[in-house]
Design an enzyme around this catalytic site. Structure first.
Site, short mmCIF file in Angstrom:
data_model
loop_
_atom_site.label_atom_id
_atom_site.label_comp_id
_atom_site.label_asym_id
_atom_site.label_seq_id
_atom_site.Cartn_x
_atom_site.Cartn_y
_atom_site.Cartn_z
N HIS A 85 0.87 -1.18 0.00
CA HIS A 85 0.00 0.00 0.00
C HIS A 85 0.91 1.23 0.00
O HIS A 85 2.03 1.18 0.52
CB HIS A 85 -0.84 -0.05 1.28
CG HIS A 85 -1.91 0.97 1.40
ND1 HIS A 85 -1.65 2.27 1.76
CD2 HIS A 85 -3.25 0.88 1.24
CE1 HIS A 85 -2.81 2.94 1.82
NE2 HIS A 85 -3.79 2.12 1.51
N ASP A 121 3.00 -4.57 8.00
CA ASP A 121 1.79 -3.75 7.87
C ASP A 121 0.61 -4.70 8.09
O ASP A 121 0.27 -5.49 7.23
CB ASP A 121 1.77 -3.12 6.47
CG ASP A 121 0.43 -2.47 6.14
OD1 ASP A 121 -0.53 -2.60 6.93
OD2 ASP A 121 0.34 -1.83 5.07
N GLN A 163 -4.53 -5.26 7.13
CA GLN A 163 -5.47 -6.26 6.63
C GLN A 163 -5.28 -7.61 7.34
O GLN A 163 -5.84 -8.62 6.92
CB GLN A 163 -5.31 -6.47 5.12
CG GLN A 163 -5.39 -5.20 4.29
CD GLN A 163 -6.76 -4.54 4.32
OE1 GLN A 163 -7.74 -5.15 4.73
NE2 GLN A 163 -6.82 -3.29 3.90
N LYS A 214 -10.29 -0.42 10.63
CA LYS A 214 -10.49 -1.62 9.82
C LYS A 214 -10.81 -2.84 10.70
O LYS A 214 -11.11 -3.91 10.20
CB LYS A 214 -9.24 -1.90 8.98
CG LYS A 214 -8.96 -0.84 7.92
CD LYS A 214 -7.92 -1.32 6.95
CE LYS A 214 -7.14 -0.21 6.28
NZ LYS A 214 -7.88 0.55 5.27
N CYS A 259 -4.77 2.57 -3.54
CA CYS A 259 -3.52 3.08 -2.98
C CYS A 259 -2.39 2.10 -3.20
O CYS A 259 -1.54 1.90 -2.32
CB CYS A 259 -3.66 3.43 -1.50
SG CYS A 259 -4.84 4.73 -1.18
#
Lengths: 407, 149
Positions: free
Chosen positions: A123, A200, A203, A226, A364
């Protein structure tokens, strides 16, 4: 207790509405997820009863707020499998967490000629902070490519890793392809080369059990919004020994031990990295969301979403002219696709009129779009409250789009 | 589905499938690039301007049906127009796609461009319908890039 999606849906008031006269099928969870009643109530309770200044007020509300804030930190630590709450820094979200590492760790530990490694599926928030760091210190950014299926080429990582590698920054799950990356393997290889690893987890946390000790990484970042919490709150987990060694990245109240015009000394970890009044309400909401997820069972959530992906994949593939982007062996909760003759943006509009909320665009992740030669894709992303009916609505909407476009 | 049919009219779908003037005029005198960072649409407008008149105009790029058809229909319409006339038409067109529901527009004076009237029911798509227009206006004014943000 078995996973009961109907019961889960009862907890999310926003799902029970019609959009353009159709029942809402919310499939834009990779962008932002909805909030359960438990989180909304926790926020209301906090502001109705407990709100006060954290870490400074001597009055009862200040004490309650401080307790709630630090309790939330402990909840975040526990949910990530970390033993020490001091390893958790509250931030605005994944983007700020990565910028924090790039500033506090990067500016002091990365020098001219050093290398940072990212991947082709990152991202923008796990690309741009490293580009800024490279520009500032004269380091070089290296990129691990993906194959056509959307999996990282680990042999390329091996070729890139070297004595000058300081950090590997990789996404836990691709926000475009749904690829679940082999973080443990990447960590082993990076550590063997003497590099640290940042994951990261934007997700990751909403969709599966996450244990930072098991992953072996050095930094893990995720966003509250999220994971069914409010926007504007997130967390960075980092190894205590790393945090202890680092100076601050922002100055202000709350991050100091003492201030004089001659010399200012820093607070301990993690306060050193939390300048200014924190987002206490957000932290309370985040803790409530993580507790909600814990009660639902992250393992059960993962199985539920995998079953949805397995249901959706063949249904989408059966639509004439539809092409899935990326077909990783290990896929979590995200499906991206394009359709012949109908641009993703038009599909997004038509699906919206069918009550189906998806993301259409570059997500993104422009370098990844470039890799697959598509300007934009449609992305359907699942959460624990999604059902086969949501998938059916998506498929019906895509057929409607074909009809409108005469495809 | 009726407002979708209103948005995706036959003319729009036709210009999406077979865009007119999707080329760079060999003798173009100005150009500008337009980006819609939200969805990744991008278009480059080229124009050949002589004595204040748009002698030729063309575009290249990739985008959704609305932005492609908007570029195509615009280039068809403005060829031969003076720059001043274009600026006036720009305002009329902008009004057509952004006027609040119920507010009178001058759709009848816009000829084929009136097919974009349905866009105003889709606020998220106004940028698609206006990207090429903003970009051409910028090219004619001597600019080089525009974004819709």
């Amino acid at each position: 207790m078995s996973f009961d999606v109907a019961q889960i849906r009862e907890d999310f008031p926003i799902l029970h509405q019609e959009v353009h006269g159709k029942p809402l099928a919310y499939l834009d969870n990779a962008a932002t997820a909805q909030k359960p009643r438990q989180v909304i109530d926790a926020l209301a309770r906090f502001y109705e009863r407990d709100n006060g200044a954290v870490h400074r007020a001597v009055h009862a509300l200040g004490a309650r707020s401080t307790e709630a804030y630090e309790g939330a930190r402990a909840t975040v630590a526990r949910s990530l499998g970390a033993t020490d709450p001091r390893e958790v820094v509250f931030v605005r979200g994944t983007t700020e967490a990565i910028n924090l590492v790039a500033a506090a760790w990067g500016r002091s530990r990365v020098a001219s000629g050093d290398e940072l490694v990212i991947t082709e599926m990152e991202h923008h928030s796990n690309i741009v902070p490293w580009q800024l760091l490279c520009d500032a210190v004269g380091a070089r950014l290296r990129v691990v490519p993906v194959n056509d299926r959307g999996e990282l080429l680990l042999e390329e990582l091996d070729a890139i890793l070297g004595a000058g590698t300081r950090l590997v920054a990789v996404t836990h799950v691709s926000n475009v392809l749904g690829t679940l990356n082999p973080v443990r393997e990447i960590v082993e290889r990076a550590h063997a080369a003497g590099a640290l690893v940042l994951v990261d987890g934007a997700q990751g946390v909403p969709h599966m059990p996450v244990d930072v000790r098991e992953l072996g990484c050095d930094f893990y970042a995720f966003s509250g919004h999220k994971v069914f919490a409010p926007t504007g709150i997130g967390a960075l987990w980092a190894r205590r020994e790393i945090l202890e060694e680092l100076g601050p990245w922002q100055g202000g109240g709350g991050m100091i031990a003492s201030v004089s015009f001659e010399k200012t000394t820093w607070a301990g970890v993690p306060e050193r990295f939390e300048a200014g009044s924190p987002n206490t309400g957000g932290a309370v909401g985040l803790a409530a969301a993580l507790e909600y997820l814990e009660a639902a069972g992250p393992g059960a959530v993962e199985r539920h979403e995998r079953a949805l992906v397995e249901y959706a994949e063949p249904a989408l593939r059966a639509i004439p002219g539809l092409r899935l982007i990326g077909e990783p062996a290990d896929r979590a909760s995200v499906l991206s696709f394009v359709m012949d003759g109908i641009h993703a943006h038009d599909l997004g509009t038509i699906l919206d009129r069918e009550g189906v909320a998806v993301r259409a665009g570059h997500h993104c992740a422009q370098p990844l779009m470039e890799r697959y030669g598509v300007p934009a894709t449609v992305r359907a992303s699942f959460a624990l409250y999604n059902t086969r009916e949501d998938v059916d609505a998506l498929v019906a909407g895509l057929h409607a789009a074909r009809e409108i476009f005469g495809a | 589905m009726s407002d979708l049919r209103e948005l995706y009219q036959t003319t729009i779908l036709d210009h999406n499938r077979n865009p007119r003037n999707a080329r760079r005029p060999v003798d173009s005198t100005c150009e500008a690039r337009g980006d819609n960072p939200l969805c990744g649409d991008q278009v480059t407008l080229y124009a050949t301007v002589e004595d204040g008149t748009i002698r030729d105009v063309g575009f290249e790029g990739s985008g959704c049906a609305i932005s492609t058809a908007a570029a195509s229909l615009m280039t068809e319409r403005v060829k031969g127009m003076s720059v001043e006339e274009f600026v006036k038409l720009f305002d009329r067109y902008h009004e057509l796609v952004t006027a609040p529901h119920g507010v009178e527009t001058h759709a009848s004076e816009l000829g084929k461009l009136a097919v974009f009237e349905g866009v105003r029911e889709f606020p998220m798509r106004v940028k698609c319908a206006t990207l090429a227009w903003h970009t051409l206006r910028s090219a004619l004014a001597g600019g080089d890039t525009v974004t819709t943000e």
